[in-house]
Design a protein around this motif. Structure first.
Motif, mmCIF file in Angstrom:
data_model
loop_
_atom_site.group_PDB
_atom_site.id
_atom_site.type_symbol
_atom_site.label_atom_id
_atom_site.label_comp_id
_atom_site.label_asym_id
_atom_site.label_seq_id
_atom_site.Cartn_x
_atom_site.Cartn_y
_atom_site.Cartn_z
ATOM 1 N N ILE A 114 -25.626 30.901 -37.308
ATOM 2 C CA ILE A 114 -26.130 30.649 -36.771
ATOM 3 C C ILE A 114 -25.574 31.227 -35.013
ATOM 4 O O ILE A 114 -24.452 31.128 -34.993
ATOM 5 C CB ILE A 114 -26.069 28.908 -36.524
ATOM 6 C CG1 ILE A 114 -26.381 28.438 -38.252
ATOM 7 C CG2 ILE A 114 -27.266 28.571 -35.297
ATOM 8 C CD1 ILE A 114 -27.756 28.673 -38.679
ATOM 9 N N ASP B 279 -30.325 29.514 -30.966
ATOM 10 C CA ASP B 279 -31.214 30.154 -32.332
ATOM 11 C C ASP B 279 -31.788 29.411 -33.332
ATOM 12 O O ASP B 279 -33.081 29.765 -33.181
ATOM 13 C CB ASP B 279 -30.598 31.735 -32.980
ATOM 14 C CG ASP B 279 -32.160 32.229 -33.260
ATOM 15 O OD1 ASP B 279 -32.733 32.253 -33.243
ATOM 16 O OD2 ASP B 279 -30.894 32.855 -34.889
ATOM 17 N N VAL B 280 -31.726 27.730 -33.115
ATOM 18 C CA VAL B 280 -31.798 26.828 -33.823
ATOM 19 C C VAL B 280 -32.124 25.585 -32.787
ATOM 20 O O VAL B 280 -31.696 25.611 -32.122
ATOM 21 C CB VAL B 280 -31.447 27.026 -35.319
ATOM 22 C CG1 VAL B 280 -31.098 27.795 -36.106
ATOM 23 C CG2 VAL B 280 -29.843 25.830 -34.806
ATOM 24 N N GLU B 281 -33.445 24.985 -33.745
ATOM 25 C CA GLU B 281 -33.356 23.357 -33.929
ATOM 26 C C GLU B 281 -33.616 23.368 -35.149
ATOM 27 O O GLU B 281 -34.386 23.560 -35.325
ATOM 28 C CB GLU B 281 -35.401 23.652 -32.906
ATOM 29 C CG GLU B 281 -34.997 22.032 -32.553
ATOM 30 C CD GLU B 281 -36.830 21.813 -31.656
ATOM 31 O OE1 GLU B 281 -37.052 21.255 -30.890
ATOM 32 O OE2 GLU B 281 -37.117 23.027 -32.030
ATOM 33 N N TYR B 282 -32.781 21.947 -34.644
ATOM 34 C CA TYR B 282 -32.909 20.958 -35.824
ATOM 35 C C TYR B 282 -33.392 19.382 -34.911
ATOM 36 O O TYR B 282 -33.279 19.538 -33.861
ATOM 37 C CB TYR B 282 -31.479 20.001 -36.401
ATOM 38 C CG TYR B 282 -31.047 19.363 -37.130
ATOM 39 C CD1 TYR B 282 -31.070 19.913 -38.799
ATOM 40 C CD2 TYR B 282 -30.703 18.498 -37.165
ATOM 41 C CE1 TYR B 282 -30.913 19.458 -39.522
ATOM 42 C CE2 TYR B 282 -30.527 17.148 -38.364
ATOM 43 C CZ TYR B 282 -30.524 17.866 -39.651
ATOM 44 O OH TYR B 282 -30.592 17.104 -40.775
ATOM 45 N N LEU C 42 -34.678 22.472 -40.130
ATOM 46 C CA LEU C 42 -33.768 23.041 -38.899
ATOM 47 C C LEU C 42 -34.763 24.794 -38.942
ATOM 48 O O LEU C 42 -35.024 25.284 -39.876
ATOM 49 C CB LEU C 42 -32.023 23.463 -39.537
ATOM 50 C CG LEU C 42 -31.901 24.844 -39.206
ATOM 51 C CD1 LEU C 42 -31.323 24.460 -37.703
ATOM 52 C CD2 LEU C 42 -30.587 25.532 -40.299
ATOM 53 N N SER C 43 -35.567 25.201 -38.152
ATOM 54 C CA SER C 43 -36.154 26.614 -37.624
ATOM 55 C C SER C 43 -36.156 27.195 -36.330
ATOM 56 O O SER C 43 -34.561 26.624 -36.090
ATOM 57 C CB SER C 43 -37.044 25.359 -37.053
ATOM 58 O OG SER C 43 -37.269 24.910 -35.910
ATOM 59 N N PHE C 44 -35.728 28.205 -37.007
ATOM 60 C CA PHE C 44 -34.947 29.397 -36.509
ATOM 61 C C PHE C 44 -36.309 29.762 -35.635
ATOM 62 O O PHE C 44 -37.392 29.996 -35.264
ATOM 63 C CB PHE C 44 -34.962 30.270 -37.267
ATOM 64 C CG PHE C 44 -32.888 30.316 -38.263
ATOM 65 C CD1 PHE C 44 -32.226 30.422 -37.873
ATOM 66 C CD2 PHE C 44 -33.638 29.749 -39.309
ATOM 67 C CE1 PHE C 44 -30.931 30.422 -38.440
ATOM 68 C CE2 PHE C 44 -32.870 29.232 -39.752
ATOM 69 C CZ PHE C 44 -31.495 29.817 -39.593
ATOM 70 N N LYS C 45 -35.568 30.221 -33.917
ATOM 71 C CA LYS C 45 -36.736 30.274 -32.996
ATOM 72 C C LYS C 45 -36.350 32.324 -33.222
ATOM 73 O O LYS C 45 -37.437 32.890 -32.463
ATOM 74 C CB LYS C 45 -35.925 30.420 -31.564
ATOM 75 C CG LYS C 45 -34.966 28.607 -31.099
ATOM 76 C CD LYS C 45 -34.364 28.594 -29.806
ATOM 77 C CE LYS C 45 -34.539 27.143 -30.213
ATOM 78 N NZ LYS C 45 -33.729 26.866 -28.401
ATOM 79 N N LYS D 74 -37.695 28.441 -42.381
ATOM 80 C CA LYS D 74 -37.543 27.036 -41.956
ATOM 81 C C LYS D 74 -37.162 26.169 -42.997
ATOM 82 O O LYS D 74 -36.876 26.197 -44.095
ATOM 83 C CB LYS D 74 -39.113 26.246 -42.013
ATOM 84 C CG LYS D 74 -39.959 27.188 -40.338
ATOM 85 C CD LYS D 74 -40.263 26.259 -40.677
ATOM 86 C CE LYS D 74 -41.541 26.823 -39.091
ATOM 87 N NZ LYS D 74 -43.053 26.257 -38.363
ATOM 88 N N ASN E 245 -27.407 19.784 -32.953
ATOM 89 C CA ASN E 245 -27.867 20.760 -32.256
ATOM 90 C C ASN E 245 -26.882 21.500 -31.266
ATOM 91 O O ASN E 245 -27.016 22.550 -30.837
ATOM 92 C CB ASN E 245 -29.306 20.862 -31.223
ATOM 93 C CG ASN E 245 -30.880 20.210 -32.059
ATOM 94 O OD1 ASN E 245 -31.089 21.422 -32.482
ATOM 95 N ND2 ASN E 245 -31.536 18.995 -32.377
ATOM 96 N N ASN F 120 -26.192 25.512 -31.438
ATOM 97 C CA ASN F 120 -26.871 26.572 -29.999
ATOM 98 C C ASN F 120 -25.567 26.039 -28.923
ATOM 99 O O ASN F 120 -25.780 27.454 -27.609
ATOM 100 C CB ASN F 120 -28.359 25.607 -29.722
ATOM 101 C CG ASN F 120 -29.065 25.684 -30.999
ATOM 102 O OD1 ASN F 120 -29.225 26.971 -31.241
ATOM 103 N ND2 ASN F 120 -29.552 24.586 -31.139
#
Length: 176
Positions: free
Chosen positions: A52, A56-59, A73-76, A81, A102, A106
């Motif tokens: 990661i 770049d990600v959001e949980y 868990l998605s990637f920007k 996903k 997060n 991040n």
């Protein structure tokens, strides 16, 4: 950090649970990259080890699921996903775990802040070791910025050009 969670598989627009006992854990490797991992608790096999990049990600919790505690868990930087369902019987740590995931992924610890030694691999690390400004800059780059930097360094004189660029950015010349 770690917590019990199972994987889920996307089929159409629905997610279905993988019934195996699992564990999500996050760690920072010796090269300072952050890893989001899923391990089968029965076999001990690590099935997912995702590198990661910062920011770049959001949980997040998936409120649409009413039959269990599901997180995404998605990637920007892509459409990837990954869905997980919480396996701890109590939900009191769900929000805290979400916040920590997060934060760790991040905003990872700065290189060298939790362990000693260089954090940049290969000959590049030897050239940059002891330059905290440069190490800080590299640790805050996005994946795209880092790849552009590496692409520019592969050309003849790439390291000299990097030094010149960084010297002008930091208001002086970079020491080698």
């Amino acid at each position: 950090m770690e917590f019990k969670a199972g994987k889920m598989q996307m089929k159409g627009n629905m997610v279905h649970p993988d019934k195996r006992k699992g564990l999500i854990y996050i760690h920072q490797s010796d090269d300072s990259l952050m890893h989001f991992c899923w391990k089968d608790r029965t076999s001990g096999a690590v099935e997912d080890d995702l590198i990661i990049f910062p920011d770049d990600v959001e949980y997040k919790h998936v409120p649409q699921c009413t039959t269990g505690r599901v997180f995404l868990l998605s990637f920007k930087s892509s459409s990837r996903k990954y869905f997980f369902w919480m396996q701890d019987p109590k939900s009191d740590k769900d929000e805290e775990n979400c916040t920590k995931v997060n934060e760790y992924l991040n905003n990872p610890p700065a290189p060298g802040s939790t362990r000693s030694g260089g954090s940049i691999p290969g000959s590049l690390g030897a050239d940059l070791q002891g330059d905290p400004d440069l190490q800080n800059l590299l640790s805050t780059m996005s994946q795209q910025q880092f790849m552009q930097l590496l692409g520019g360094m592969s050309s003849v004189g790439g390291m000299a050009n990097l030094s010149n660029l960084l010297g002008s950015q930091f208001g002086g010349s970079s020491s080698q």
